[in-house]
Motif scaffolding. Structure first.
Motif, PDB file in Angstrom:
ATOM      1  N   ILE A   1       0.828  -1.197   0.000  1.00 50.01           N
ATOM      2  CA  ILE A   1       0.000   0.000   0.000  1.00 50.01           C
ATOM      3  C   ILE A   1       0.872   1.260   0.000  1.00 50.01           C
ATOM      4  CG2 ILE A   1      -0.276   0.087   2.497  1.00 50.01           C
ATOM      5  CD1 ILE A   1      -3.253   0.785   1.905  1.00 50.01           C
ATOM      6  N   ASP A   2       0.462   2.246  -0.781  1.00 49.48           N
ATOM      7  CA  ASP A   2       1.237   3.480  -0.883  1.00 49.48           C
ATOM      8  C   ASP A   2       0.766   4.510   0.144  1.00 49.48           C
ATOM      9  OD1 ASP A   2      -1.192   3.883  -2.117  1.00 49.48           O
ATOM     10  OD2 ASP A   2      -0.391   5.136  -3.708  1.00 49.48           O
TER      11      ASP A   2
ATOM     12  N   ALA B   1      -0.309   7.647  -0.123  1.00 50.41           N
ATOM     13  CA  ALA B   1      -1.538   8.389  -0.422  1.00 50.41           C
ATOM     14  C   ALA B   1      -2.769   7.576  -0.047  1.00 50.41           C
ATOM     15  CB  ALA B   1      -1.578   8.748  -1.904  1.00 50.41           C
ATOM     16  N   THR B   2      -2.743   6.288  -0.330  1.00 54.40           N
ATOM     17  CA  THR B   2      -3.871   5.418   0.002  1.00 54.40           C
ATOM     18  C   THR B   2      -4.012   5.269   1.512  1.00 54.40           C
ATOM     19  OG1 THR B   2      -3.465   4.212  -2.058  1.00 54.40           O
ATOM     20  CG2 THR B   2      -4.901   3.158  -0.451  1.00 54.40           C
ATOM     21  N   VAL B   3      -2.883   5.125   2.215  1.00 53.34           N
ATOM     22  CA  VAL B   3      -2.926   5.010   3.677  1.00 53.34           C
ATOM     23  C   VAL B   3      -3.485   6.282   4.293  1.00 53.34           C
ATOM     24  CG1 VAL B   3      -1.504   4.843   5.757  1.00 53.34           C
ATOM     25  CG2 VAL B   3      -1.087   3.313   3.861  1.00 53.34           C
ATOM     26  N   THR B   4      -3.045   7.429   3.809  1.00 50.77           N
ATOM     27  CA  THR B   4      -3.526   8.704   4.339  1.00 50.77           C
ATOM     28  C   THR B   4      -5.027   8.844   4.131  1.00 50.77           C
ATOM     29  OG1 THR B   4      -1.371   9.677   3.837  1.00 50.77           O
ATOM     30  CG2 THR B   4      -3.188  11.198   4.274  1.00 50.77           C
ATOM     31  N   LYS B   5      -5.490   8.524   2.943  1.00 48.66           N
ATOM     32  CA  LYS B   5      -6.929   8.583   2.639  1.00 48.66           C
ATOM     33  C   LYS B   5      -7.704   7.620   3.541  1.00 48.66           C
ATOM     34  CE  LYS B   5     -10.197   7.701  -1.093  1.00 48.66           C
ATOM     35  NZ  LYS B   5     -10.374   7.136  -2.422  1.00 48.66           N
ATOM     36  N   LEU B   6      -7.167   6.411   3.712  1.00 48.48           N
ATOM     37  CA  LEU B   6      -7.813   5.410   4.556  1.00 48.48           C
ATOM     38  C   LEU B   6      -7.879   5.870   6.009  1.00 48.48           C
ATOM     39  CD1 LEU B   6      -9.027   2.556   4.827  1.00 48.48           C
ATOM     40  CD2 LEU B   6      -6.688   1.709   5.164  1.00 48.48           C
ATOM     41  N   LYS B   7      -6.808   6.467   6.512  1.00 50.79           N
ATOM     42  CA  LYS B   7      -6.801   6.948   7.901  1.00 50.79           C
ATOM     43  C   LYS B   7      -7.863   8.008   8.128  1.00 50.79           C
ATOM     44  CE  LYS B   7      -2.014   6.105   9.268  1.00 50.79           C
ATOM     45  NZ  LYS B   7      -0.747   6.733   9.688  1.00 50.79           N
ATOM     46  N   VAL B   8      -8.028   8.911   7.174  1.00 49.36           N
ATOM     47  CA  VAL B   8      -9.050   9.957   7.290  1.00 49.36           C
ATOM     48  C   VAL B   8     -10.442   9.333   7.303  1.00 49.36           C
ATOM     49  CG1 VAL B   8     -10.087  11.925   6.099  1.00 49.36           C
ATOM     50  CG2 VAL B   8      -7.609  11.760   6.291  1.00 49.36           C
ATOM     51  N   GLN B   9     -10.670   8.387   6.407  1.00 42.69           N
ATOM     52  CA  GLN B   9     -11.974   7.723   6.346  1.00 42.69           C
ATOM     53  C   GLN B   9     -12.241   6.904   7.610  1.00 42.69           C
ATOM     54  OE1 GLN B   9     -11.326   5.609   2.677  1.00 42.69           O
ATOM     55  NE2 GLN B   9     -12.540   7.075   1.495  1.00 42.69           N
ATOM     56  N   LEU B  10     -11.210   6.285   8.165  1.00 49.02           N
ATOM     57  CA  LEU B  10     -11.379   5.491   9.378  1.00 49.02           C
ATOM     58  C   LEU B  10     -11.741   6.369  10.574  1.00 49.02           C
ATOM     59  CD1 LEU B  10      -8.460   2.925   9.004  1.00 49.02           C
ATOM     60  CD2 LEU B  10     -10.895   2.392   9.079  1.00 49.02           C
TER      61      LEU B  10
ATOM     62  N   LEU C   1     -14.533  -0.066   4.676  1.00 52.39           N
ATOM     63  CA  LEU C   1     -13.428   0.739   4.148  1.00 52.39           C
ATOM     64  C   LEU C   1     -12.288  -0.142   3.642  1.00 52.39           C
ATOM     65  CD1 LEU C   1     -13.412   3.690   6.679  1.00 52.39           C
ATOM     66  CD2 LEU C   1     -14.078   3.755   4.280  1.00 52.39           C
ATOM     67  N   VAL C   2     -12.022  -1.238   4.323  1.00 50.28           N
ATOM     68  CA  VAL C   2     -10.982  -2.167   3.853  1.00 50.28           C
ATOM     69  C   VAL C   2     -11.394  -2.740   2.502  1.00 50.28           C
ATOM     70  CG1 VAL C   2      -9.884  -4.402   4.284  1.00 50.28           C
ATOM     71  CG2 VAL C   2     -10.080  -2.743   6.130  1.00 50.28           C
ATOM     72  N   LYS C   3     -12.647  -3.158   2.392  1.00 49.72           N
ATOM     73  CA  LYS C   3     -13.124  -3.736   1.132  1.00 49.72           C
ATOM     74  C   LYS C   3     -13.105  -2.698   0.008  1.00 49.72           C
ATOM     75  CE  LYS C   3     -16.765  -6.545  -0.839  1.00 49.72           C
ATOM     76  NZ  LYS C   3     -17.960  -7.322  -0.576  1.00 49.72           N
ATOM     77  N   GLN C   4     -13.536  -1.470   0.330  1.00 51.50           N
ATOM     78  CA  GLN C   4     -13.545  -0.399  -0.672  1.00 51.50           C
ATOM     79  C   GLN C   4     -12.126  -0.091  -1.134  1.00 51.50           C
ATOM     80  OE1 GLN C   4     -15.278   3.227   0.801  1.00 51.50           O
ATOM     81  NE2 GLN C   4     -14.421   4.447  -0.840  1.00 51.50           N
ATOM     82  N   THR C   5     -11.189   0.007  -0.209  1.00 49.40           N
ATOM     83  CA  THR C   5      -9.796   0.287  -0.554  1.00 49.40           C
ATOM     84  C   THR C   5      -9.210  -0.868  -1.363  1.00 49.40           C
ATOM     85  OG1 THR C   5      -9.568   1.560   1.478  1.00 49.40           O
ATOM     86  CG2 THR C   5      -7.541   0.910   0.389  1.00 49.40           C
TER      87      THR C   5
ATOM     88  N   SER D   1      -7.697  -0.004  -5.088  1.00 49.01           N
ATOM     89  CA  SER D   1      -6.265  -0.049  -5.365  1.00 49.01           C
ATOM     90  C   SER D   1      -5.685  -1.456  -5.450  1.00 49.01           C
ATOM     91  CB  SER D   1      -5.512   0.722  -4.272  1.00 49.01           C
ATOM     92  OG  SER D   1      -5.670   0.072  -3.027  1.00 49.01           O
ATOM     93  N   GLU D   2      -6.414  -2.460  -4.992  1.00 47.55           N
ATOM     94  CA  GLU D   2      -5.953  -3.836  -4.972  1.00 47.55           C
ATOM     95  C   GLU D   2      -4.617  -3.992  -4.254  1.00 47.55           C
ATOM     96  OE1 GLU D   2      -6.025  -5.528  -8.885  1.00 47.55           O
ATOM     97  OE2 GLU D   2      -8.082  -4.898  -9.241  1.00 47.55           O
ATOM     98  N   LEU D   3      -4.302  -3.055  -3.364  1.00 48.30           N
ATOM     99  CA  LEU D   3      -3.035  -3.102  -2.639  1.00 48.30           C
ATOM    100  C   LEU D   3      -3.220  -3.522  -1.186  1.00 48.30           C
ATOM    101  CD1 LEU D   3      -1.476   0.236  -3.936  1.00 48.30           C
ATOM    102  CD2 LEU D   3      -0.992  -2.072  -4.731  1.00 48.30           C
ATOM    103  N   LEU D   4      -4.429  -3.450  -0.690  1.00 46.95           N
ATOM    104  CA  LEU D   4      -4.707  -3.742   0.710  1.00 46.95           C
ATOM    105  C   LEU D   4      -5.533  -5.015   0.787  1.00 46.95           C
ATOM    106  CD1 LEU D   4      -4.509  -2.420   3.598  1.00 46.95           C
ATOM    107  CD2 LEU D   4      -6.827  -1.639   3.204  1.00 46.95           C
TER     108      LEU D   4
END
Length: 173
Positions: free
Chosen positions: A33-34, A36-45, A95-99, A103-106
């Motif tokens: 996971i990159d 940008a994706t982690v940052t977006k995920l943290k905000v959504q979480l 959110l895990v499923k959406q991410t 991105s298919e990275l998580l």
């Protein structure tokens, strides 16, 4: 860079605190996971009262053993992150499923909710369940339906009588 003994002790106490005081957690693969994706995920979480943290496997395994977590969670391999939450696991799972779709990275490795182990498949099933608020609103709607139907039946008869009386009064006038 290796951690000092005090840093390891501090990490261990942090992990134990998470495992003891939260109602559950999801373990996810964090190697691909990159940022940008982690940052977006943290905000959504944050919006669903959940948090994301990358764990040091060796220390986290010790914390799992000392807090008597299910044995399946102690079989960690590869870079791992934890998503821990207070009450509702469905928001974090969605959110895990959406991410994962975006991105298919998580990918989920598993998790625990109220002391019960959740496999990767069960985590993805959690993502399909409506949130707690939606379920509560459906329950209230279901409980309210008979009363609403009764009131419509009662007022429908009164409304019909009123319309007949109004028609008769207009005809006579």
């Amino acid at each position: 860079m290796s951690k000092t003994r005090s840093q390891k002790t501090e990490l261990l106490s942090k992990y134990k605190d998470i495992l003891k005081n939260k109602s559950g957690y999801l373990l996810v693969n964090s190697d691909k996971i990159d940022t940008a994706t982690v940052t977006k995920l943290k905000v959504q979480l944050k919006d669903v009262d959940a948090n994301y943290a990358v764990v040091k496997n060796s220390i986290f395994k010790v914390a799992l053993q000392e807090t008597n977590q299910p044995l399946q969670t102690q079989e960690l391999d590869g870079p791992t992150a934890i998503i821990y939450f207070e009450e509702d696991p469905t928001g974090a799972a969605k959110l895990v499923k959406q991410t994962q779709k975006e991105s298919e990275l998580l990918s989920a490795k598993g998790g625990v909710f109220e002391g019960e182990f959740l496999s990767e498949e069960r985590v993805m099933q959690l993502a399909e369940i409506p949130s707690r608020e939606v379920l509560l609103s459906r329950l209230v709607g279901t409980m309210n339906a008979p009363l609403t139907g009764f009131m419509n039946a009662v007022t429908g008869n009164v409304r019909g009588l009123t319309m007949v009386l109004k028609g008769i009064s207009e005809k006579n006038a």
